[in-house]
Design a protein around this motif. Structure first.
Motif, mmCIF file in Angstrom:
data_model
loop_
_atom_site.group_PDB
_atom_site.id
_atom_site.type_symbol
_atom_site.label_atom_id
_atom_site.label_comp_id
_atom_site.label_asym_id
_atom_site.label_seq_id
_atom_site.Cartn_x
_atom_site.Cartn_y
_atom_site.Cartn_z
ATOM 1 N N PRO A 1 0.794 -1.230 0.000
ATOM 2 C CA PRO A 1 0.000 0.000 0.000
ATOM 3 C C PRO A 1 0.832 1.288 0.000
ATOM 4 O O PRO A 1 0.535 2.220 -0.755
ATOM 5 N N ALA A 2 1.884 1.364 0.808
ATOM 6 C CA ALA A 2 2.717 2.581 0.848
ATOM 7 C C ALA A 2 3.370 2.847 -0.502
ATOM 8 O O ALA A 2 3.470 3.998 -0.943
ATOM 9 N N ASP A 3 3.807 1.783 -1.180
ATOM 10 C CA ASP A 3 4.433 1.936 -2.489
ATOM 11 C C ASP A 3 3.412 2.336 -3.555
ATOM 12 O O ASP A 3 3.732 3.099 -4.468
ATOM 13 N N LEU A 4 2.194 1.830 -3.430
ATOM 14 C CA LEU A 4 1.140 2.234 -4.358
ATOM 15 C C LEU A 4 0.847 3.723 -4.203
ATOM 16 O O LEU A 4 0.702 4.444 -5.189
ATOM 17 N N ILE B 1 -5.966 6.995 0.471
ATOM 18 C CA ILE B 1 -5.844 5.891 1.419
ATOM 19 C C ILE B 1 -5.874 4.612 0.580
ATOM 20 O O ILE B 1 -6.719 4.470 -0.302
ATOM 21 N N ALA B 2 -4.955 3.714 0.849
ATOM 22 C CA ALA B 2 -4.910 2.449 0.121
ATOM 23 C C ALA B 2 -4.801 1.301 1.109
ATOM 24 O O ALA B 2 -4.023 1.347 2.051
ATOM 25 N N SER B 3 -5.593 0.279 0.877
ATOM 26 C CA SER B 3 -5.566 -0.921 1.705
ATOM 27 C C SER B 3 -5.696 -2.130 0.783
ATOM 28 O O SER B 3 -6.474 -2.111 -0.171
ATOM 29 N N LYS B 4 -4.939 -3.161 1.070
ATOM 30 C CA LYS B 4 -4.972 -4.368 0.238
ATOM 31 C C LYS B 4 -5.378 -5.560 1.093
ATOM 32 O O LYS B 4 -4.832 -5.769 2.179
#
Length: 92
Positions: free
Chosen positions: A50-53, A86-89
């Motif tokens: 997520p941080a890299d995305l 905000i990104a979550s996988k």
């Protein structure tokens, strides 16, 4: 008014939440960045953390708008705070 909906995330699915400052970031030609570009970045490398995305999305918006890292362009050149991501996988 908002509609409520339930979505089941499968392993590997992303949940991306972003402000209109991301999707409406404008190029020098007046084109908006758009949701399609966000999806293209997400789909370009499904192995990203997520941080890299988030880093990849911010870099792509900067390249699209030709804005330096300290200033993201939104219309007349809104400051950095106009962008929220905000990104979550789902990994299991």
């Amino acid at each position: 008014m908002f509609q409520e909906e339930t979505v089941v995330l499968e392993p590997g699915d992303w949940l991306i939440v972003f402000s209109d400052g991301v999707s409406e970031a404008m190029s020098a030609n007046g084109d908006e960045y758009g949701e399609e570009r966000i999806l293209a970045v997400v789909d370009s490398d499904t192995s990203l953390a997520p941080a890299d995305l988030l880093k990849a999305l911010f870099a792509d918006v900067r390249a699209f708008t030709k804005a330096p890292p300290e200033r993201r362009h939104h219309g007349a050149g809104a400051p950095l705070w106009s962008f929220r991501l905000i990104a979550s996988k789902n990994v299991s």
